[in-house]
Design a protein around this motif. Structure first.
Motif, mmCIF file in Angstrom:
data_model
loop_
_atom_site.group_PDB
_atom_site.id
_atom_site.type_symbol
_atom_site.label_atom_id
_atom_site.label_comp_id
_atom_site.label_asym_id
_atom_site.label_seq_id
_atom_site.Cartn_x
_atom_site.Cartn_y
_atom_site.Cartn_z
ATOM 1 N N HIS A 62 -48.703 1.897 46.173
ATOM 2 C CA HIS A 62 -48.893 2.311 44.324
ATOM 3 C C HIS A 62 -47.097 2.124 43.967
ATOM 4 N N TYR A 64 -45.074 3.959 43.003
ATOM 5 C CA TYR A 64 -44.099 5.489 43.457
ATOM 6 C C TYR A 64 -44.442 5.442 44.934
ATOM 7 N N ASP A 79 -48.372 -0.891 39.286
ATOM 8 C CA ASP A 79 -48.859 -0.134 39.167
ATOM 9 C C ASP A 79 -50.428 0.369 38.268
ATOM 10 N N SER A 80 -50.883 1.638 38.403
ATOM 11 C CA SER A 80 -52.530 1.487 38.552
ATOM 12 C C SER A 80 -53.420 0.389 38.183
ATOM 13 N N MET A 103 -57.289 6.256 43.595
ATOM 14 C CA MET A 103 -56.613 5.096 43.159
ATOM 15 C C MET A 103 -58.045 4.426 44.823
ATOM 16 N N TYR A 151 -59.006 8.540 31.465
ATOM 17 C CA TYR A 151 -57.425 7.227 32.007
ATOM 18 C C TYR A 151 -58.674 7.565 33.311
ATOM 19 N N ASN A 153 -56.652 8.191 36.468
ATOM 20 C CA ASN A 153 -56.198 8.917 36.882
ATOM 21 C C ASN A 153 -57.445 10.122 36.895
ATOM 22 N N SER A 168 -52.704 3.944 32.275
ATOM 23 C CA SER A 168 -51.184 3.850 30.996
ATOM 24 C C SER A 168 -50.819 2.116 30.801
ATOM 25 N N HIS A 213 -44.038 14.439 35.233
ATOM 26 C CA HIS A 213 -43.599 13.951 33.875
ATOM 27 C C HIS A 213 -43.700 14.869 33.436
ATOM 28 N N HIS A 236 -42.257 7.105 31.123
ATOM 29 C CA HIS A 236 -43.201 7.070 31.377
ATOM 30 C C HIS A 236 -44.649 7.549 30.505
ATOM 31 N N GLU A 238 -46.956 9.371 30.354
ATOM 32 C CA GLU A 238 -47.144 10.597 30.915
ATOM 33 C C GLU A 238 -46.656 11.608 30.173
ATOM 34 N N SER A 252 -45.840 1.673 31.646
ATOM 35 C CA SER A 252 -46.203 1.695 32.326
ATOM 36 C C SER A 252 -45.698 1.929 33.937
ATOM 37 N N THR A 253 -45.604 2.523 34.671
ATOM 38 C CA THR A 253 -44.815 2.070 36.701
ATOM 39 C C THR A 253 -44.561 0.393 36.589
HETATM 40 P P1 13P Z 1 -48.709 3.654 36.294
HETATM 41 O O1 13P Z 1 -50.555 3.334 36.029
HETATM 42 O O2 13P Z 1 -48.038 3.970 35.296
HETATM 43 O O3 13P Z 1 -48.759 2.905 37.873
HETATM 44 O O4 13P Z 1 -48.866 5.397 36.529
HETATM 45 C C1 13P Z 1 -50.044 6.147 37.331
HETATM 46 C C2 13P Z 1 -48.994 6.930 37.397
HETATM 47 O O5 13P Z 1 -49.713 8.107 38.513
HETATM 48 C C3 13P Z 1 -48.927 7.706 37.337
HETATM 49 O O6 13P Z 1 -47.966 9.462 37.189
#
Ligand code: 13P
Ligand code: SF4
Length: 339
Positions: A62, A64, A79-80, A103, A151, A153, A168, A213, A236, A238, A252-253
Motif C-alpha cells: 500500500h 502508506y 491504493d486500496s 487488504m 468501504y 476498510n 475512497s 485522519h 485524504h 477520511e 485517495s492515496t
Molecule cells: P486508499 O484507498 O486511498 O489507499 O486509502 C486506504 C486507507 O486506509 C487510507 O487510510
C-alpha cells in the motif's frame, strides 16, 4: 579510493555481493533513506528479492508502506482499489500483502486457491474494527430496502452483509451506481459526509473514524498555508469535511500521487499518513513535500524483517471464514465490475 566507496560510503558497510545486487534499489530510495541506514536494510532487501523468486511470490504494498518496502521490495504498489484489482490479476502462487489485514483478506477473497500471507496479522484498522456483521444486519432492519455500501476498510463478515464495496477512489461512483434515493454507507462517517457533499443521494452513515485522519483539523490547514506560502494542500477523504473543504484537493492515496505527477507543484502538503510523503519524495525530488505527518500504527507494523520471515516460513496465512467467503467476494466483485 575503491569504486564502492566513491559510489556511496554506505556500501562500505554492506557485503560487496549484497551491495552489487541491491545497487539499483538503493539508487531509487537514496533521496529518502539516510546513508547510514542503508546497511540496516540491504541484507533483508537482498534476501527478500531472492525469496520472492524461489517462492514464486508477489509483494503488494500500500502507498502508506515505508520507502524501504515501497521502493525496495514491492512488485505492485497502490491504493486500496489498485491493490484489489492487482490481487485479482496476479499469476504468482504466493501473495504477500504489505498493508493492513482487510487488504490481505480482500486479496484472499479474490484468490481462494492461492497462499496469501501478511507479515504481521495484528496490522488492523480502526475503521474495520468499528463495525460488525451484526451491526450491518441491525442497520438493514432499521432501514428496510436501503442498499448497503461497505468501504473496503471492513472485515469479510461486514462485506458479506453488504451489497457492494467501495474504496475512497470510487466511493461516489459506487453510491450513484445503485440508483437509489438513499444508501447506507459504512463505516467511515467522514468519508460518508464527503461523499454526501457531492451527490443528491441521501447517505445514512455509521460512526467509524480513521484514527489517523481524525487528528487533522481545518486549523492545521490554515497553519500550513501560513508557514508554507504557495503550498498545494492535498487531503485524504477520511479527513473531516471541514479539512477537505479547506484543502485544494481531496482524493485517495493514488489520486494524491497522480496530482503530484500531473501538476508537479513546487510545494505540496499531504494531509494523510507520513510514509506516503517519503514515497512521493523519492519519485519527485523537485517537489518540496510538507508532511503534517501522522503515522498509522497498523501500517507501520509491517517491516522488512517480518516480510523476510513471512517468505522464509510461509506465514502468516490469511484465511476467511467460509460462512462469509462467497457473499464477501460478490461485494468486492460488484465493485470491480464497475468501470
Ligand atoms: P486508499 O484507498 O486511498 O489507499 O486509502 C486506504 C486507507 O486506509 C487510507 O487510510
Ligand atoms: Fe485504517 Fe486509518 Fe490506518 Fe488507513 S490510516 S489503515 S483507515 S487506521
Amino acid at each position: 579510493m575503491a569504486m564502492t566507496e566513491r559510489i556511496d560510503e554506505a556500501f562500505i558497510l554492506v557485503e560487496p555481493a549484497v551491495a552489487a545486487r541491491t545497487a539499483q534499489v538503493y539508487a531509487r530510495i537514496r533521496p529518502v533513506i539516510p546513508t547510514f541506514k542503508w546497511p540496516q536494510f540491504a541484507p533483508d532487501i537482498d534476501a527478500i528479492l531472492r525469496l520472492k523468486r524461489e517462492r514464486n511470490a508477489v509483494i503488494l504494498a500500500h502507498n502508506y508502506q515505508t520507502p524501504e518496502i515501497f521502493h525496495g521490495v514491492a512488485d505492485i504498489v497502490g491504493d486500496s482499489l489498485a491493490l484489489a484489482r492487482e490481487a485479482a490479476r496476479t499469476d504468482a502462487e504466493v501473495i504477500v500483502m504489505c498493508g493492513v489485514y482487510f487488504m490481505a483478506e480482500t486479496a484472499k477473497l479474490l484468490n481462494p486457491g492461492k497462499l496469501v500471507l501478511i507479515p504481521d496479522p495484528d496490522a488492523g484498522c480502526s475503521l474495520a474494527e468499528s463495525i460488525t456483521g451484526a451491526d450491518v444486519r441491525m442497520l438493514r432492519q432499521r432501514h428496510p430496502g436501503v442498499p448497503v455500501v461497505a468501504y473496503v476498510n471492513t472485515s469479510a463478515q461486514v462485506k458479506a452483509e453488504s451489497d457492494i464495496c467501495c474504496t475512497s477512489g470510487n466511493a461516489l461512483r459506487v453510491v450513484e451506481s445503485l440508483k437509489s434515493q438513499k444508501v447506507i454507507f459504512l463505516p467511515d462517517e467522514y468519508l460518508a459526509a464527503n461523499v454526501a457533499a457531492q451527490t443528491g443521494v441521501e447517505i445514512i452513515p455509521w460512526r467509524g473514524r480513521c484514527e489517523v485522519h481524525v487528528q487533522f483539523t481545518a486549523q492545521n490547514v490554515s497553519e500550513l498555508r501560513e508557514s508554507f506560502p504557495g503550498v498545494a494542500v492535498l487531503a485524504h477523504p477520511e479527513c473531516a469535511p471541514e479539512v477537505v473543504a479547506a484543502a485544494d484537493f481531496a482524493g485517495s492515496t493514488a489520486a494524491m500521487t497522480d496530482y503530484v505527477a500531473a501538476k508537479r507543484p513546487s510545494r505540496v502538503a499531504l494531509v494523510t499518513e507520513c510514509s506516503m510523503g517519503d514515497n512521493i519524495a523519492a519519485q519527485y525530488p523537485q517537489t518540496e513535500i510538507v508532511r503534517p505527518c501522522r503515522l498509522c500504527p497498523h501500517m507501520n507494523r509491517i517491516t522488512l524483517p517480518k516480510i523476510r520471515y513471512a517468505l522464509e516460513t510461509l506465514t502468516h496465512e490469511v484465511l476467511v471464514d467460509p460462512a462469509s467467503t462467497e457473499r464477501a467476494r460478490a461485494s468486492i466483485e460488484r465493485m470491480l465490475a464497475l468501470r
